[in-house]
Design an enzyme around this catalytic site. Structure first.
Site, mmCIF file in Angstrom:
data_model
loop_
_atom_site.group_PDB
_atom_site.id
_atom_site.type_symbol
_atom_site.label_atom_id
_atom_site.label_comp_id
_atom_site.label_asym_id
_atom_site.label_seq_id
_atom_site.Cartn_x
_atom_site.Cartn_y
_atom_site.Cartn_z
ATOM 1 N N PHE A 128 1.251 -1.164 0.113
ATOM 2 C CA PHE A 128 -0.276 -0.110 -0.007
ATOM 3 C C PHE A 128 0.745 0.867 0.127
ATOM 4 O O PHE A 128 1.440 1.613 0.830
ATOM 5 C CB PHE A 128 -0.582 -0.042 1.005
ATOM 6 C CG PHE A 128 -1.784 0.904 1.019
ATOM 7 C CD1 PHE A 128 -3.252 1.436 0.369
ATOM 8 C CD2 PHE A 128 -1.520 2.809 1.561
ATOM 9 C CE1 PHE A 128 -3.476 2.542 0.591
ATOM 10 C CE2 PHE A 128 -2.641 3.956 1.591
ATOM 11 C CZ PHE A 128 -3.659 3.300 1.196
ATOM 12 N N ASP A 213 9.714 2.033 1.319
ATOM 13 C CA ASP A 213 7.875 3.906 1.645
ATOM 14 C C ASP A 213 8.369 2.789 3.316
ATOM 15 O O ASP A 213 8.281 1.531 3.612
ATOM 16 C CB ASP A 213 7.285 2.834 0.600
ATOM 17 C CG ASP A 213 5.875 3.576 1.454
ATOM 18 O OD1 ASP A 213 5.759 3.651 3.170
ATOM 19 O OD2 ASP A 213 4.631 3.609 1.008
ATOM 20 N N LYS A 242 3.251 9.847 7.973
ATOM 21 C CA LYS A 242 2.519 9.291 9.502
ATOM 22 C C LYS A 242 3.329 9.945 10.744
ATOM 23 O O LYS A 242 2.994 11.064 11.415
ATOM 24 C CB LYS A 242 2.664 7.720 9.749
ATOM 25 C CG LYS A 242 1.773 7.786 8.542
ATOM 26 C CD LYS A 242 1.232 6.045 9.020
ATOM 27 C CE LYS A 242 -0.001 5.075 7.665
ATOM 28 N NZ LYS A 242 -1.089 5.686 8.211
HETATM 29 C C1 PLP Z 1 3.091 2.131 3.662
HETATM 30 C C2 PLP Z 1 2.537 3.052 3.408
HETATM 31 N N1 PLP Z 1 2.669 4.298 2.640
HETATM 32 C C3 PLP Z 1 1.339 4.692 2.301
HETATM 33 C C4 PLP Z 1 0.302 5.456 2.770
HETATM 34 C C5 PLP Z 1 -0.144 6.728 2.391
HETATM 35 O O1 PLP Z 1 -0.349 8.044 3.103
HETATM 36 P P1 PLP Z 1 -0.732 9.513 3.653
HETATM 37 O O2 PLP Z 1 -2.595 8.861 3.276
HETATM 38 O O3 PLP Z 1 -0.503 10.413 4.551
HETATM 39 O O4 PLP Z 1 -0.972 9.712 2.230
HETATM 40 C C6 PLP Z 1 0.610 4.763 3.750
HETATM 41 C C7 PLP Z 1 -0.905 4.848 4.779
HETATM 42 O O5 PLP Z 1 -1.868 4.200 5.308
HETATM 43 C C8 PLP Z 1 1.476 3.578 4.306
HETATM 44 O O6 PLP Z 1 0.582 2.945 5.371
#
Ligand code: PLP
Length: 379
Positions: A128, A213, A242
């Site tokens: 994700f 990520d 986050k």
């Molecule tokens: C691993 C990862 N990348 C990207 C995101 C997306 O982040 P945002 O909701 O701040 O756009 C999330 C959100 O859950 C995530 O867990």
């Protein structure tokens, strides 16, 4: 009545928080083992964070990236200081999706600036990366694409922990591999160390960029400052968001200097990205999280042990990013736990997810698992 109904919201209104506890509009107390999905790393109303935010708000919140920004410089130095090479540069934005969007653009631009027509990224099933078109296209889960097609071109999906599936997707125009070392939304799925090392070698052999990520795994969540540090790999680009701002929105890309240099003046930007308020907050979080790292690992082991004792499924994850594969729909359990004063979450349908604030202590873990024990017995 006025909100778009894109969220299936749980029936509770939190109005206040303190440490690891939240309070609803009727004054009921809840133990927060979700931290706003890995965001409130220092818990709620942390005195130092609150003080820094108030002080900065009194002085200056925002000026725009048209001007020099000493808070960005200071925070970037801290983030690069924790990266495997000091020869790295930082870009600031406002969310995880934006950080990943930037990483995708950066990967393309890196090769284009060298006259190479490489742009495709290999990403992983159950990963994700966010909801913007680039990050959504990188997210290899069709359920998130539904109704939003066509996706952005240039993403090939491999199986997590399966190096042969990665090799099969290699093309002349592949630019890199992008992954989470622990897939958060996908069900708290851990990468195997051997797999990550093979991905790293493959990237080196083929001249590909390795993008990690760290939006969920970064800033202490797994017991190391960056999640990739558990595995001895050296990514070219990492993305953060986050937990970094402790609740104040911030997104970050840290990239090896040679790669970062392809973003020249005017090629990319963000109005709010890295404003004074966000950077000051993040500086406090970074300082506090550094002191907590050993404790996070200890508390992680303790929570894992307590969850294993519950005997409701396999426990997965690292540090304070843990999940229990219950093998069935766990939304009912989450709702029942909420009624009993424990905030947790169900991800990937059947995985109970635990992301407590990084300041959590043994007694909170005992309290949470006692509530869970009661809930499990009842159901
Ligand atoms: C691993 C990862 N990348 C990207 C995101 C997306 O982040 P945002 O909701 O701040 O756009 C999330 C959100 O859950 C995530 O867990």
């Amino acid at each position: 009545m006025y909100l778009i109904e894109n969220y299936a919201r749980l029936p509770v209104r939190f109005v206040r928080g303190e440490g690891v506890y939240l309070y609803d509009d009727e004054g009921k107390r809840y133990l927060d083992f979700l931290s706003g999905i890995a965001v409130c790393s220092l818990g709620h109303a942390h005195p130092k964070l609150t003080e820094a935010i108030c002080k900065q708000a009194r002085e200056l919140i925002h000026v725009s990236n048209l001007f020099e920004n000493p808070w960005q410089e200071e925070l970037a130095r801290e983030l690069v200081g924790e990266f495997w090479t000091r020869k790295a540069r930082v870009f600031f934005c406002n969310s995880g999706a934006e950080a990943n969007e930037t990483a995708i653009k950066l990967a393309r631009r890196h090769f284009r600036s060298r006259g190479e027509d490489r742009y495709r990224l290999i990403t992983f099933r159950k990963g994700f990366h966010g909801r913007t078109y680039g990050s959504l296209s990188a997210t290899a889960q069709e359920k998130f694409h539904e109704g939003f097609e066509p996706m952005l071109e240039g993403f090939d999906y491999a199986e997590f922990n399966d190096i042969s599936s990665v090799k099969k997707l290699l093309r002349e125009d592949t630019a890199g591999v992008m992954l989470e070392v622990i897939q958060g939304e996908g069900g708290v799925n851990e990468a195997e160390e051997g797999f990550l090392k093979e991905v790293q070698s493959l990237c080196r052999e083929e001249g590909l960029l390795l993008i990690v990520d760290e939006v969920q795994t970064g800033i202490g969540r797994t017991g190391r400052f960056y999640g990739y540090q558990h595995y001895g790999i050296e990514p070219d680009i990492i993305t953060l968001a986050k937990g970094l701002g402790g609740g104040v929105p911030i997104g970050v890309v840290v990239a090896r200097e040679e790669v970062a240099n392809s973003l020249t003046p005017g090629t990319h930007g963000s109005t709010f990205g890295g404003n004074a308020l966000a950077c000051r907050s993040a500086l406090v979080v970074v300082e506090e999280v550094r002191k907590l790292l050993v404790r996070i690992e200890e508390m992680g082991y303790f929570l894992r042990k307590k969850l294993e004792e519950l005997n409701i499924g396999k426990v997965k994850g690292k540090g304070l990013m843990l999940g229990v594969e219950t093998g069935r729909d766990c939304r009912g359990l989450v709702l029942e736990a909420l009624k009993e004063g424990l905030v947790i979450n169900c991800t990937a349908g059947s995985v109970l997810r635990f992301l407590p604030p990084l300041i959590v202590e043994r007694e909170h873990i005992e309290e949470a698992t006692d509530i869970l024990k009661r809930v499990v017995r009842k159901l």
